[in-house]
Design an enzyme around this catalytic site. Sequence first.
Site, PDB file in Angstrom:
ATOM      1  N   ARG A 108       2.814   5.986  -3.253  1.00 10.06           N
ATOM      2  CA  ARG A 108       3.938   6.833  -3.657  1.00 10.06           C
ATOM      3  C   ARG A 108       4.247   6.699  -5.143  1.00 10.06           C
ATOM      4  NH1 ARG A 108       3.930   5.684   1.576  1.00 10.06           N
ATOM      5  NH2 ARG A 108       5.016   6.972   3.116  1.00 10.06           N
ATOM      6  N   GLN A 131       4.533   9.277   7.586  1.00  9.95           N
ATOM      7  CA  GLN A 131       3.626  10.129   6.820  1.00  9.95           C
ATOM      8  C   GLN A 131       4.009  11.596   6.931  1.00  9.95           C
ATOM      9  OE1 GLN A 131      -0.377   9.169   7.990  1.00  9.95           O
ATOM     10  NE2 GLN A 131      -0.319   7.149   7.036  1.00  9.95           N
ATOM     11  N   LYS A 158       0.828  -1.213   0.000  1.00 15.14           N
ATOM     12  CA  LYS A 158       0.000   0.000   0.000  1.00 15.14           C
ATOM     13  C   LYS A 158       0.859   1.259   0.000  1.00 15.14           C
ATOM     14  CE  LYS A 158      -3.131   0.631   3.392  1.00 15.14           C
ATOM     15  NZ  LYS A 158      -3.468   1.924   4.035  1.00 15.14           N
ATOM     16  N   ASP A 192       1.594  -1.188  12.046  1.00 14.38           N
ATOM     17  CA  ASP A 192       0.302  -1.658  11.552  1.00 14.38           C
ATOM     18  C   ASP A 192       0.061  -3.138  11.830  1.00 14.38           C
ATOM     19  OD1 ASP A 192      -0.548   0.793  10.564  1.00 14.38           O
ATOM     20  OD2 ASP A 192       0.408   0.482   8.621  1.00 14.38           O
ATOM     21  N   ARG A 197      -7.764  -3.362   9.653  1.00 11.23           N
ATOM     22  CA  ARG A 197      -6.823  -4.267  10.324  1.00 11.23           C
ATOM     23  C   ARG A 197      -7.454  -4.934  11.558  1.00 11.23           C
ATOM     24  NH1 ARG A 197      -2.676  -3.492   6.998  1.00 11.23           N
ATOM     25  NH2 ARG A 197      -2.173  -1.347   6.405  1.00 11.23           N
TER      26      ARG A 197
END
EC number: 2.5.1.19
Length: 446
Positions: free
Chosen positions: A32, A179, A27, A330, A406
């Site tokens: 990007r 981020q 992801k 994550d 998730r």
Amino acid sequence: MTDQTATPRSFSASVPLKGRIAIPGDKSISHRSLMLSALAVGESRVAGLLEGHDVLATAAAMRAMGADIARRDDGEWRIHGVGVGGLLQPRGALDMGNSGTSTRLLMGLVASHPITATFVGDASLSGRPMGRVIDPLTQMGADISASPGARGAKTLPLMVRGLAPAIPLSYRLPMASAQVKSAILLAGLNTPGVTEVIEPVPTRDHSERMLGAFGADLTVDIDAGGTRHIRIRGEADLKPQAIIVPGDPSSAAFFIVAALIVPGSDVTIANVGLNPTRAGLVEVLKAMGGDIELLDRREIGGEPVADLRVRHSVLKGIEVDPAVAPSMIDEFPVLFVAATLAEGRTVTTGLDELRVKESDRLAVMATGLKAIGARVEESQDGLVIDGTGGDPLAGGATIAGHLDHRICMSFAIAGLVSKAPVTVDDIAPVATSFPNFEALLAGLQQ
């Protein structure tokens, strides 16, 4: 949280998982690759792009700002870029859906272009804090108006009025956040002079790797104290690229854990990205006794890749070093599931960041795991879990997924090792990152 469109799904004790699967593209790299291709001069090609809702939100936003983006019938994406400095004023609001990555990185892009963009998102994204990105971008000259959120947070909807030329800055990250780092570097692309990000704790470095591959003038230095200094000299043209996106380690995590905890399992996961800033989960599970073999190690597009063979293992509880958190932030929800079946106690700390993800992942996982019979204590910055030693969980509960993909997938995996089925109140959010999750799981159960 449920509504008329909720899609509940139950997951039950599983037969051994067997077979070979390929997971969707990474992801982070997918986002990007679209953004940088859209800023290059010429046509870029991207294969293996993750076609989940989050990445498609990025594609739609880059189209709205002038890039020509099309998917071919063979699954390859072609992007004709507008060049650094060439983004156009979008006609309407940019809908980010549930994607915090799209929002924060695109805010950086807009901040140094002479355009104004309004960012909107779903209920979950609209509760997430954006102040951490707003602060440095404001210092670079952008004018950002955000909505007031809970506890003083700055949230979506928000409007970014970019400034060109923007003001270069040297910014020390107050928290580990790839981020925020990426937003500043992307703003620096169209900023004269050198923009610097000082990173005391390493975070995922996909932006640096890909910016370098596209020809950005970027350097990374590590000082004597281990702090990274990332500098980008703006206003350099980006060159179009052909990109092959490796499999997403955060998606692989669910099948790694499933194969480890479902007795008799033997699963190979092909083409998994193993960027060192993302590979924390594999190292932690190995330390717990997980049988994870890395096969055919190779490099694709500057990213390390391998096939992972994972076999059922007796896991041992450990104390997880908080320094590893940024490289698996994550993956903690599904690690918590693995810990519930380990022998002994697993202790995690330093996970404050999990409270401001798509949901408060510490609270939601603690509540849900207790509901299906796990022994869990929640602290301010982590969970303490006493495992069953391999015995199945009780199960038999419906879990609120809080629109968090998730969380939903983590409890799906927990259901595979529970005596009674575990029901996820709404499986739909899984499509944000892993559209074929259920299909792959079913294939391994054949």
